[in-house]
Motif scaffolding. Structure first.
Motif, short mmCIF file in Angstrom:
data_model
loop_
_atom_site.label_atom_id
_atom_site.label_comp_id
_atom_site.label_asym_id
_atom_site.label_seq_id
_atom_site.Cartn_x
_atom_site.Cartn_y
_atom_site.Cartn_z
N ILE A 156 23.41 7.85 57.49
CA ILE A 156 23.98 6.83 55.88
C ILE A 156 23.68 6.13 55.74
CG2 ILE A 156 26.50 7.64 54.48
CD1 ILE A 156 25.48 10.59 55.28
N LYS A 157 22.59 6.16 54.03
CA LYS A 157 23.08 4.34 54.76
C LYS A 157 24.28 4.02 53.15
CE LYS A 157 18.85 3.93 56.56
NZ LYS A 157 17.57 4.14 55.72
N ASP A 158 24.74 4.14 52.32
CA ASP A 158 26.00 3.90 51.83
C ASP A 158 27.25 5.23 51.86
OD1 ASP A 158 27.22 3.33 49.79
OD2 ASP A 158 26.35 3.06 48.19
N GLU A 159 27.66 4.46 53.08
CA GLU A 159 29.03 4.46 53.19
C GLU A 159 29.76 4.90 51.96
OE1 GLU A 159 30.35 3.76 57.08
OE2 GLU A 159 28.79 3.56 57.94
N ALA A 160 30.31 3.43 51.90
CA ALA A 160 30.80 3.97 50.10
C ALA A 160 30.86 4.89 49.45
CB ALA A 160 30.92 2.48 49.58
N LYS A 161 29.36 5.11 48.86
CA LYS A 161 29.65 5.95 47.52
C LYS A 161 29.59 7.26 48.68
CE LYS A 161 25.90 5.96 44.44
NZ LYS A 161 25.23 5.72 43.73
N LEU A 162 29.94 7.90 49.80
CA LEU A 162 29.78 8.60 50.27
C LEU A 162 31.71 8.77 49.90
CD1 LEU A 162 29.35 11.40 52.04
CD2 LEU A 162 29.43 9.34 54.02
N ALA A 166 32.59 12.30 48.10
CA ALA A 166 33.79 13.31 48.36
C ALA A 166 34.52 13.14 47.89
CB ALA A 166 33.50 13.39 50.09
N ALA A 167 35.74 12.00 47.27
CA ALA A 167 37.00 12.50 46.51
C ALA A 167 37.06 12.68 45.38
CB ALA A 167 36.89 10.88 46.30
N GLU A 168 35.45 11.77 44.51
CA GLU A 168 35.75 13.45 43.22
C GLU A 168 35.82 14.97 43.62
OE1 GLU A 168 32.99 11.93 39.70
OE2 GLU A 168 32.43 10.62 41.82
N TYR A 169 34.79 14.98 44.47
CA TYR A 169 34.93 16.53 45.05
C TYR A 169 36.09 17.22 45.89
CZ TYR A 169 30.03 18.09 43.32
OH TYR A 169 29.07 17.82 42.98
N SER A 170 37.34 16.36 45.97
CA SER A 170 38.46 16.25 46.86
C SER A 170 38.57 16.54 48.04
CB SER A 170 39.04 18.47 46.37
OG SER A 170 39.31 17.51 44.30
#
Length: 623
Positions: A118-124, A128-132
């Motif tokens: 994982i290179k971009d944890e913030a985007k992850l 994830a929040a968008e997918y609840s």
């Protein structure tokens, strides 16, 4: 008689290699196009049908022959069905790309694809929040997110998750028309069913499902691919690099990565920097290992690592003809099957890596995520060991190359603006920037190579239109020097002032073809900020030299999103006045945007400017 190279490309590097190809008696895409003349008029108009074995059927466009196929299908039905099948194929290409990326993401989360992290944890976390999905552990987030995204492909009801990013007014339009996509794969399958003999036979009904399928691509598959690739490989940020065939090096091992999926190319870049591989190259007389890209795989490693790009679609054969390419490593999409026989005329290893794609004359080195690093290293080793087979007397590398600034992801653009789109909105409101144009798409040998791309973009920035670009257009602009901050001097006074104050080019490189989804996100952000629909904004799209079915799906989802779009090559629809009217007029009432076709880039720019001015006027802005 073959056309003169000067009429085939405006790129001097391409022209030089075309002359070398003719001198050596080697065939290129331009030669094969000439052999196809005259091209089939029925095919160009879209009025031939091969969807069952009662045919093939064709309609006489002059009304003197058959006006229906054997089953009774009219020209309007045939053209609409053919267009829907093109959208299905284009959406399927992006869907398969996205699915592969998600599967690698899932395997990385499960610890099976150990070469990927994982290179971009913030985007992850944000995705994830968008997918609840909520979890306290990164690996849990990643695995659950991967499964949630995979469910978007096979979803049977509801809607594709990321369509929620569209402005509410846009979603209401889609809901009213019944074109919110349920599942990505479901819509593609339904395209094929609807176009089977004896199913859907109303042109408007057929085309509305085409929009639905394209939305599943742009706001689904392509958007998923972009987000997952950012998570795995890092979200792009501005960096400098170089573009054109001059990036190849006479005294180094040259490896070209070509295609569209960064799953492989990321590993090739890493393997090429392995000290063991570099030492091997030096032991064979090379100074080092040089990786360069072509097409969208090139764009992927360009914007994340600054790996130079050797050219766009029509330069893939020309790169081999330099005699300096030790390995042409390909994955999927836009790869010419002619490369195998052409590579055999040189020492070049033509290496095919995807289990989905076989090419005549290719050395097969199948790639898998489980052994990614090891396979990539073996591919690089093959290229390095091939360096000693290079015939120095046949090496001709054009000197042409241009500096470029690339990597303008949505996050990078917002960062340059201070974290909010408001400064961009203010610049549009004051008229410093008249509007935004997304200029994208392929090369097509029917059009002088790069002529449409470069001239349309130059004309737009001259008129203070900020251009955002992806794909082969982005590479054309890079080669022409339009992706340098210094190119601001070619822009109008207002755009030049904005670019100089921010230190950015007037043409922003946003990535590969799937990254057109980034452009949708920017448009949605501006529309949401203003409380309007995307169709209300002074924005437009263009594909001056498009050729692929993917481009048909892209054009459809851009228009379905409310963006007026100008095509530079004529789609196969003119055999149906009804379909032509729907695409160029009636869609305006349905989705707030239409297509236009204009091969002349200067006239196309005028159409875009007229559209932008009309939208500015409607918003009460100074024209």
């Amino acid at each position: 008689m073959a056309n003169k190279p000067a009429t085939e490309s405006i790129d001097p590097a391409a022209t030089k290699m075309l002359l070398e190809a003719r001198r050596a008696g080697l065939e290129t895409a331009w030669d094969r196009l000439n052999k196809q003349q005259p091209q089939c008029g029925f095919g160009q108009l879209g009025i031939c049908c091969r969807n069952c074995n009662m045919g093939p059927c064709r309609i006489d466009p002059f009304g003197e022959g058959p006006d229906r196929g054997v089953c009774g299908a009219t020209a309007d039905i045939i053209v609409a069905r053919n267009l829907l099948r093109m959208i299905a194929a284009g959406a399927a290409a992006h869907a398969d790309h996205a699915r592969d990326a998600v599967i690698v993401f899932k395997e990385a989360a499960r610890g099976k694809a150990r070469s990927y992290q994982i290179k971009d944890e913030a985007k992850l976390k944000a995705l994830a929040a968008e997918y609840s999905i909520s979890s306290q552990e990164e690996q849990g987030d990643a695995a659950d997110l991967a499964n949630a995204m995979l469910s978007d492909f096979g979803r049977q009801e509801g809607s594709v998750t990321l369509t929620r990013r569209a402005p509410e007014k846009r979603r209401k339009i889609w809901e009213g028309l019944g074109i919110i996509p349920r599942g990505i794969d479901r819509e593609i399958v339904e395209c094929m069913h609807r176009t089977h003999m004896g199913v859907d036979n109303d042109p408007l009904h057929i085309l509305l499902h085409g929009l639905r399928t394209s939305i599943a691509d742009g706001w689904g598959a392509s958007m998923i691919a972009t987000e997952v690739q950012d998570i795995l490989f890092g979200t792009p940020s501005p960096r400098r690099s170089e573009a054109n065939l001059g990036v190849l090096k006479e005294d180094e091992v040259n490896i070209i990565v070509h295609g569209h999926e960064p799953i492989l190319s990321e590993m090739i870049v890493e393997a090429a920097s392995d000290p063991e591989m570099i030492q091997l190259a030096k032991s064979l007389g090379a100074r080092g290992i040089n990786v360069a890209g072509i097409c969208c795989t090139g764009n992927e490693v360009l914007m994340r690592h600054g790996i130079p790009v050797a050219g766009n679609f029509l330069q893939q054969e020309l790169a081999v003809i330099t005699g300096a390419v030790d390995a042409m490593v390909v994955d999927v999409q836009c790869i010419m099957p002619s490369l195998g026989s052409l590579a055999a005329c040189y020492h070049t290893k033509f290496i095919s890596t995807s289990p989905k794609a076989e090419f005549p004359g290719a050395l097969r080195m199948e790639f898998s995520e489980e052994g990614a690093a090891e396979i990539a290293k073996e591919i690089v080793r093959t290229a390095v060991e091939n360096y000693r087979n290079r015939d120095r007397s046949r090496v001709i590398i054009p000197r042409e190359k241009s500096e470029c600034m690339v990597g303008f992801s949505v996050e990078a653009i917002l960062n340059a603006l201070g974290g909010t789109p408001q400064p961009l909105i203010d610049a549009i409101a004051t008229g410093s920037i008249k509007g935004i144009a997304a200029v994208v798409g392929c090369n097509n040998p029917k059009v002088t190579h790069d002529y449409g791309h470069v001239n349309l973009v130059r004309e737009l920035i001259r008129n203070n239109v900020l251009v955002v670009t992806t794909g082969c257009n982005a590479i054309a602009c890079a080669k022409a020097g339009l992706l340098r901050p210094e190119a601001a001097k070619e822009a109008g006074d207002g755009l030049r002032g904005v670019c100089e104050s921010l230190g950015v080019p007037p043409v922003l490189h946003m990535g590969s073809c799937v990254d057109i989804s980034r452009i949708l996100v920017v448009a949605a952000a501006i529309a949401n900020r203003l409380g309007v629909d995307i169709s209300d904004l002074p924005v437009a799209g263009a594909a001056p030299e498009w050729m692929s079915e993917k481009a048909v799906s892209i054009g459809a989802y851009v228009v379905a999103s409310g963006v007026f779009t100008v095509l530079g090559t004529v789609p196969p629809v003119l055999g149906s006045p009804v379909v032509t009217r729907i695409l160029t007029k009636d869609l305006g009432d349905a989705v707030g945007a239409t297509f236009a076709v204009e091969p002349d880039p200067f006239k196309a720019a005028k159409l875009i400017m007229e559209h932008i001015e009309s939208k500015r006027k409607a918003l009460g802005l100074k024209v």
